[in-house]
Design an enzyme around this catalytic site. Structure first.
Site, PDB file in Angstrom:
ATOM      1  N   GLY A  24       0.806  -1.223   0.000  1.00 28.03           N
ATOM      2  CA  GLY A  24       0.000   0.000   0.000  1.00 28.03           C
ATOM      3  C   GLY A  24       0.835   1.267   0.000  1.00 28.03           C
ATOM      4  O   GLY A  24       0.450   2.275  -0.599  1.00 28.03           O
ATOM      5  N   ASP A  25       1.985   1.232   0.641  1.00 27.65           N
ATOM      6  CA  ASP A  25       2.882   2.383   0.639  1.00 27.65           C
ATOM      7  C   ASP A  25       3.334   2.715  -0.785  1.00 27.65           C
ATOM      8  O   ASP A  25       3.344   3.881  -1.193  1.00 27.65           O
ATOM      9  CB  ASP A  25       4.092   2.100   1.532  1.00 27.65           C
ATOM     10  CG  ASP A  25       5.074   3.253   1.570  1.00 27.65           C
ATOM     11  OD1 ASP A  25       4.652   4.383   1.900  1.00 27.65           O
ATOM     12  OD2 ASP A  25       6.268   3.029   1.275  1.00 27.65           O
TER      13      ASP A  25
END
Length: 134
Positions: A24-25
């Protein structure tokens, strides 16, 4: 994006929440950079500084609070799993609460990306980051 056939749904359901945050980063970083590149005509150094404010734990924590009420029960469960997970690192510029919230937020983004729910992912990111587009 590449996620349509890489992981099975069963695998994604069982993946470590911090690993979801890892994915997700990257998704979040690319989305922020895309918005900045398409909406601002700044030099790359300025764009990097702007991106850093939105990609920081504090910035992501603020974004999460904008979309918290929009999360489904499943997304909220992913968020809580990652927020409460033991993490090996700590933020230098954010509180523990901000860092934990940002990890949960990133995990939701990673989960949606790996599940190939691109429409939902883009909807939440746009809601969370409307301020960048202005």
């Amino acid at each position: 994006m590449l996620s349509d056939t890489i992981c099975t749904e069963k695998y994604i359901q069982n993946i470590n929440a911090v690993t979801l945050a890892f994915v997700g980063d990257a998704v979040h970083s690319l989305f922020v950079r895309e918005i900045l590149a398409c909406h601002h005509d700044y030099k790359s150094g300025v764009l990097q500084k702007l991106a850093a404010t939105h990609q920081s734990a504090k910035g992501q924590s603020e974004q999460y609070h904008k979309i918290a009420a929009l999360l489904t029960a499943e997304e909220q469960q992913i968020f809580l799993r990652a927020r409460n997970a033991k993490k090996m690192s700590k933020s230098k510029s954010a509180t523990i609460a901000e860092y934990n919230i940002s990890t949960g937020y990133e995990a939701v983004l990673g989960y949606l990306y790996l599940s190939n729910r691109q429409d939902r992912l883009h909807y939440l990111l746009k809601q969370a980051m409307q301020i960048i587009e202005k």
